[in-house]
Design an enzyme around this catalytic site. Structure first.
Site, PDB file in Angstrom:
ATOM      1  CB  THR A  13      32.038  14.376  60.900  1.00 44.15           C
ATOM      2  OG1 THR A  13      32.767  13.924  62.039  1.00 44.15           O
ATOM      3  CG2 THR A  13      31.320  15.666  61.246  1.00 44.15           C
ATOM      4  CB  THR A  93      38.079  14.615  58.548  1.00 46.60           C
ATOM      5  OG1 THR A  93      37.880  14.558  59.959  1.00 46.60           O
ATOM      6  CG2 THR A  93      36.971  15.402  57.890  1.00 46.60           C
ATOM      7  CG  ASP A  94      39.405  11.788  62.763  1.00 48.17           C
ATOM      8  OD1 ASP A  94      39.748  12.981  62.553  1.00 48.17           O
ATOM      9  OD2 ASP A  94      38.669  11.460  63.707  1.00 48.17           O
TER      10      ASP A  94
END
Ligand code: SIN
Length: 328
Positions: A13, A93-94
């Site tokens: 992101t 981030t995942d």
């Protein structure tokens, strides 16, 4: 003389774009060069200059072992370069905590490798990526920073503890048991304890030079959750499909549904290595003494899976022993 900071882009992101001001966006659209070029303050924070390279440009939910192989090798090469002071990795981030743990297990810890990310895309009205990236470069240039670190929303985390705890909040990461290692505030690094975290040799460092690490397939290790109604059928199916390791996310203090436990015993008899982790987000289960498997040493299931894959690679390459110490 100040040494340069290498920024390795992988997408996420932080490199995402979408219609200005809208909540929708697509991750991993900007190149690493575009991302870095949009934040002039990075040059000052780096001191000795920046070198920017793109390793991948993906949404981190799609992380592959091939990207990990390439990323780890790039890091190793840059860390060996005397003109490099530290590395920053921009990441989604995942699965950031998985990449952080993998690198922690593999890389020498005498220089910092700092992962950072963002919860809002680069085109948001108020993106969090630029500040996070600036904090990451500040941390990577800090003389006391060592090993694999994560910085997000001004908080510095260690690779063992860090975990994503919220799907939307800007401050999406926590270190549930140990707490943060420090903070980056106003361009200054503040450690949580009297001294900065000390470098330690990586558990699987030698593996980076072994053919097993760069092989097209890594040993297959899957995660199974113990839950109401578990019947163990998935375990039997995985064993029939040639799985090499299973990490179980157990209930409570490492308890398992009896049907799942029976299936796991069958798996061990078939030569599969089993590790017991907890599905609780905090705490550490008591050591396992009466089962044909070990506990995961306090690692979350996703991190325990990585450690088990690496151990199975080591066992297959040079160590010649099953990683659980059992025979057969
Ligand atoms: C990703 O993990 O690449 C997308 C989500 C994010 O970075 O927050």
């Amino acid at each position: 003389m100040s040494r340069k900071i290498v920024i390795l882009g992988t997408g996420g992101t932080i490199a995402g774009t979408g219609p200005a001001g809208s909540g929708s966006y697509t991750a991993a659209q900007l190149t690493a060069e575009q991302l870095v070029g949009s934040i002039p303050a990075l040059q000052n924070a780096a001191g000795g200059g920046l070198l920017v390279q793109e390793v991948a440009r993906i949404d981190s939910k799609d992380m592959t072992h091939a990207v990990w192989q390439w990323l780890a090798q790039r890091c190793l090469a840059h860390l060996a370069d005397g003109t490099v002071g530290g590395i920053v990795i921009t990441h989604g981030t995942d699965t950031l905590e998985e990449t952080a743990w993998l690198l922690h297990e593999l890389l020498p810890a005498d220089k910092p490798v700092v992962l950072t990310c963002a919860m809002r895309p680069a085109t948001a009205l108020s993106p969090d990526g630029p500040q996070n990236l600036l904090d990451a470069v500040t941390l990577a240039a800090h003389p006391e920073a060592h090993g694999v670190l994560v910085v997000a929303a001004g908080v510095v985390h260690g690779a063992r503890e860090v975990t994503k705890v919220h799907p939307q909040r800007l401050d999406a990461f926590a270190s549930p048991d140990g707490g943060p290692l420090g903070w980056v505030q106003g361009g200054e690094v503040r450690w949580a304890h009297a001294t900065a975290p000390q470098p330690a040799a990586p558990r699987c460092g030698a593996l980076l030079l072994e053919p097993a690490f760069m092989a097209p397939q890594w040993p297959r290790v899957e995660i199974i959750l113990s839950h109401a109604g578990s019947d163990g059928a998935l375990v039997d199916w995985l064993v029939a499909g040639g799985v090499r390791g299973i990490v179980v996310a157990a209930t409570g203090n490492g308890t398992l549904h009896e049907a799942l436990q029976a299936a796991l015993r069958r798996a061990v008899s078939a030569g599969v290595t089993v590790r017991l982790a907890s599905r609780c987000g905090e705490g550490r289960i008591s050591p396992v003494t009466d089962q044909p498997w070990r506990d995961a040493g306090g690692l979350s299931p996703v991190k325990a899976r990585i450690s088990l894959m690496l151990e199975l690679m080591q066992a297959s390459d040079s160590f010649g022993a099953r990683p659980d110490g059992l025979s057969g």
